[in-house]
Design an enzyme around this catalytic site. Structure first.
Site, PDB file in Angstrom:
ATOM      1  N   LYS A 290       0.773  -0.944   0.018  1.00 35.25           N
ATOM      2  CA  LYS A 290       0.078  -0.081   0.173  1.00 35.25           C
ATOM      3  C   LYS A 290       0.802   1.306   0.069  1.00 35.25           C
ATOM      4  O   LYS A 290       1.670   1.476   0.834  1.00 35.25           O
ATOM      5  CB  LYS A 290      -1.008   0.073   1.115  1.00 35.25           C
ATOM      6  CG  LYS A 290      -1.926   1.301   1.299  1.00 35.25           C
ATOM      7  CD  LYS A 290      -2.894   1.155   2.462  1.00 35.25           C
ATOM      8  CE  LYS A 290      -3.696   2.274   2.411  1.00 35.25           C
ATOM      9  NZ  LYS A 290      -4.588   2.274   3.725  1.00 35.25           N
ATOM     10  N   ARG A 300     -10.770   9.719   1.031  1.00 37.19           N
ATOM     11  CA  ARG A 300     -10.906  10.387   2.339  1.00 37.19           C
ATOM     12  C   ARG A 300     -12.049  11.451   2.592  1.00 37.19           C
ATOM     13  O   ARG A 300     -12.491  11.632   3.642  1.00 37.19           O
ATOM     14  CB  ARG A 300      -9.237  10.935   2.512  1.00 37.19           C
ATOM     15  CG  ARG A 300      -8.361  10.108   2.776  1.00 37.19           C
ATOM     16  CD  ARG A 300      -6.899  10.701   2.772  1.00 37.19           C
ATOM     17  NE  ARG A 300      -5.988   9.489   2.765  1.00 37.19           N
ATOM     18  CZ  ARG A 300      -4.615   9.588   2.667  1.00 37.19           C
ATOM     19  NH1 ARG A 300      -4.292  10.817   2.127  1.00 37.19           N
ATOM     20  NH2 ARG A 300      -3.911   8.584   2.720  1.00 37.19           N
ATOM     21  N   LYS A 312       1.143   9.908   5.785  1.00 40.56           N
ATOM     22  CA  LYS A 312       0.980   8.432   6.340  1.00 40.56           C
ATOM     23  C   LYS A 312       2.510   7.943   5.542  1.00 40.56           C
ATOM     24  O   LYS A 312       2.609   6.630   5.557  1.00 40.56           O
ATOM     25  CB  LYS A 312      -0.011   8.043   5.920  1.00 40.56           C
ATOM     26  CG  LYS A 312      -1.385   8.723   6.443  1.00 40.56           C
ATOM     27  CD  LYS A 312      -2.607   7.535   6.033  1.00 40.56           C
ATOM     28  CE  LYS A 312      -3.834   8.100   6.611  1.00 40.56           C
ATOM     29  NZ  LYS A 312      -4.858   7.104   6.319  1.00 40.56           N
ATOM     30  N   GLU A 328       7.751  -6.813   1.851  1.00 38.44           N
ATOM     31  CA  GLU A 328       6.485  -6.882   2.440  1.00 38.44           C
ATOM     32  C   GLU A 328       5.913  -8.135   1.993  1.00 38.44           C
ATOM     33  O   GLU A 328       5.138  -8.720   2.908  1.00 38.44           O
ATOM     34  CB  GLU A 328       5.558  -5.746   2.004  1.00 38.44           C
ATOM     35  CG  GLU A 328       6.132  -4.145   2.572  1.00 38.44           C
ATOM     36  CD  GLU A 328       5.920  -3.847   3.914  1.00 38.44           C
ATOM     37  OE1 GLU A 328       5.275  -4.889   4.717  1.00 38.44           O
ATOM     38  OE2 GLU A 328       6.149  -2.977   4.458  1.00 38.44           O
ATOM     39  N   LYS A 343      -2.151  -1.569  -3.664  1.00 35.02           N
ATOM     40  CA  LYS A 343      -2.966  -0.390  -3.915  1.00 35.02           C
ATOM     41  C   LYS A 343      -2.075   0.657  -3.702  1.00 35.02           C
ATOM     42  O   LYS A 343      -1.160   1.043  -3.128  1.00 35.02           O
ATOM     43  CB  LYS A 343      -3.717  -0.195  -2.576  1.00 35.02           C
ATOM     44  CG  LYS A 343      -4.728   0.976  -2.459  1.00 35.02           C
ATOM     45  CD  LYS A 343      -5.374   0.688  -0.974  1.00 35.02           C
ATOM     46  CE  LYS A 343      -6.480   2.218  -0.887  1.00 35.02           C
ATOM     47  NZ  LYS A 343      -6.913   2.375   0.334  1.00 35.02           N
ATOM     48  N   SER A 369     -10.313   5.276  -5.245  1.00 36.04           N
ATOM     49  CA  SER A 369     -11.191   6.377  -5.782  1.00 36.04           C
ATOM     50  C   SER A 369     -10.310   7.333  -6.728  1.00 36.04           C
ATOM     51  O   SER A 369     -11.333   7.958  -7.739  1.00 36.04           O
ATOM     52  CB  SER A 369     -11.329   7.306  -4.512  1.00 36.04           C
ATOM     53  OG  SER A 369     -10.148   7.662  -3.671  1.00 36.04           O
ATOM     54  N   TYR A 408     -14.713   0.457  -7.486  1.00 34.62           N
ATOM     55  CA  TYR A 408     -16.175   1.180  -7.350  1.00 34.62           C
ATOM     56  C   TYR A 408     -16.991   1.099  -8.884  1.00 34.62           C
ATOM     57  O   TYR A 408     -18.136   1.345  -8.493  1.00 34.62           O
ATOM     58  CB  TYR A 408     -15.955   2.766  -7.128  1.00 34.62           C
ATOM     59  CG  TYR A 408     -14.945   3.042  -5.913  1.00 34.62           C
ATOM     60  CD1 TYR A 408     -15.580   2.809  -4.644  1.00 34.62           C
ATOM     61  CD2 TYR A 408     -13.716   3.226  -5.702  1.00 34.62           C
ATOM     62  CE1 TYR A 408     -14.758   2.890  -3.481  1.00 34.62           C
ATOM     63  CE2 TYR A 408     -12.697   3.327  -4.800  1.00 34.62           C
ATOM     64  CZ  TYR A 408     -13.310   3.309  -3.540  1.00 34.62           C
ATOM     65  OH  TYR A 408     -12.613   3.336  -2.396  1.00 34.62           O
TER      66      TYR A 408
END
Length: 425
Positions: A290, A300, A312, A328, A343, A369, A408
């Site tokens: 991510k 968000r 972040k 990871e 992502k 998004s 989506y």
């Protein structure tokens, strides 16, 4: 001889001298049937389709077959090659043995040789829910809503199931009054997400429900973990909270819990916590790679979960890094993850392929998004064909190696597929 003639029936001309028959100068309504000499007599063969056509000309089968023996065959359709435009040079064909375009020359061939396909089974539909009764449109994500958990959620899931989408991931909009620095609302068994899971499982027991495991929707600081007074995101303390959150979701009936927080060691800890509570059958989809991406903005807004300060980058991955994804991946695999997720999606096709080539676990991709909103905006402005770009983008995620896609577009794309369209032809 008509090369399309099917030798499916025989009529021996027993009453005719073959030499005489060959001299007959009559046509059978435009049909000239082939003659094969067998023993003493010529044999005429005609297909059932040709027999029907012949009968429509007013001649009997016997007359046509006898006349065909005369050997007067109609001219076949001319073999013509379409001409190029004026000025096209006349050249000798290239001496090449391999012409890949031969396998692309018709839609039938292209569909036969298509290497990647996509179906509604590959989609997971993300849904935003809130405590209210009404559905509120999300301005930055046309076509998406903050759904009332009692009615709007059920209606949206029903519509998706109707076109073949049976997997869903839930994201909550938590009232500010329930947020805290430690995000304790995340593991409230009567909280929004557990209630929604129980409602969906009661109404649609066969669907697959994914959940998000992270503290940012519940944190008053808007971060995925507990924030120390100096601004550092605390890793192990956050993992402790995430384990309780995952168990609470499993207790409510979640099929797959999905840690999106990017804390170190959380997959192994969550696996132990689930198993110790008797949830050995609950799967873990790890957000393995991510990235600290700018493509998350509309999401968000949907959850009102922007960090209160900073960013972040101390826990999400640097978009410049490639090899780090292997680190990871190896950690999540060894700790017990069942699915590995990348992502964002389309800007990170190389990472999807990297994980696909180095892991035997299923690979998920999240078309986030920002990706969704850009395609929507391009369609509204008539800059691109929204449907075609949507389907191509999903196909590319599959081609890169994604087994499932969180998107989506899930219901919209499944509707296209239900109409018989498959992208890529």
């Amino acid at each position: 001889m008509l090369n399309t003639l099917k030798m499916t029936s025989m009529f021996p001309l027993t009453s005719c001298n073959p030499q005489v028959v060959r001299g007959i100068d009559q046509k059978c309504g435009g049909f000239k049937l082939s003659v094969k000499k067998t023993g003493k007599h010529p044999v005429v063969r005609a297909s059932s389709e040709q027999r029907t056509a012949i009968e429509r000309k007013g001649l009997s089968i016997e007359e046509c077959e006898a006349n065909a023996v005369a050997g007067n065959f109609p001219d076949p359709p001319p073999l013509t090659k379409p001409a190029g435009p004026k000025g096209t040079p006349v050249v000798k064909p290239l001496v090449i043995t391999r012409r890949p375009r031969r396998n692309r020359k018709s839609s039938t061939l292209r569909s036969a040789f298509q290497e990647t396909t996509i179906s509604a089974a590959n989609f997971v539909l993300p849904l935003f829910i809130h405590e209210g009764e009404e559905d509120f449109p999300i301005g930055a994500m046309p076509g998406c809503f903050r759904l009332g958990w009692r009615h709007g959620l059920l209606d949206e899931v029903y519509k998706a199931i109707d076109v073949g989408v049976k997997s869903f991931v839930l994201f909550p909009k938590i009232p500010d009054a329930l947020k805290s620095p430690t995000g304790d609302e995340a593991f409230n068994d009567n909280g929004l997400i557990p209630r929604a899971i129980r409602l969906l499982k009661d109404k649609y027991p066969d669907i697959v429900i994914y959940t998000d495991v992270a503290l940012d929707p519940y944190s008053s600081d808007g971060h995925d973990g507990i924030v120390r007074e100096d601004g550092v995101i605390m890793n192990d303390e956050t993992v402790h909270q995430l384990c309780k959150q995952a168990v609470s979701q499993a207790r409510a009936g979640a099929d797959i819990v999905s840690p999106s927080d990017m804390m170190d060691g959380r997959i192994g800890a969550i696996r132990v916590a689930l198993d110790s509570e008797g949830f050995q059958d609950v799967s873990i989809m790890s957000y393995t790679a991510k990235y600290a991406s700018s493509f998350y903005g509309p999401f968000r807004e949907a959850l009102d979960s922007n960090p209160r300060f900073g960013d972040k980058k101390t826990y999400q991955m640097d978009p410049a890094n490639y090899r780090e994804a292997i680190i990871e991946m190896e950690a999540d695999d060894s700790e017990g993850a069942d699915i590995l997720l990348v992502k964002p999606g389309l800007p990170y096709l190389d990472i999807i392929r990297l994980l696909r080539d180095n892991a035997s676990l299923p690979i998920a991709a999240y078309q986030v998004s920002g990706e969704y909103s850009m395609i929507k905006a391009g369609g509204v402005l008539k800059m691109v064909d929204e449907e075609k770009v949507m389907m191509e983008s999903l196909l590319c995620l599959r081609r890169a190696g994604a087994d499932i896609i969180l998107t989506y577009f899930a219901r919209q794309a499944a509707t296209v597929l239900a109409g018989g369209k498959q992208p890529g032809f």
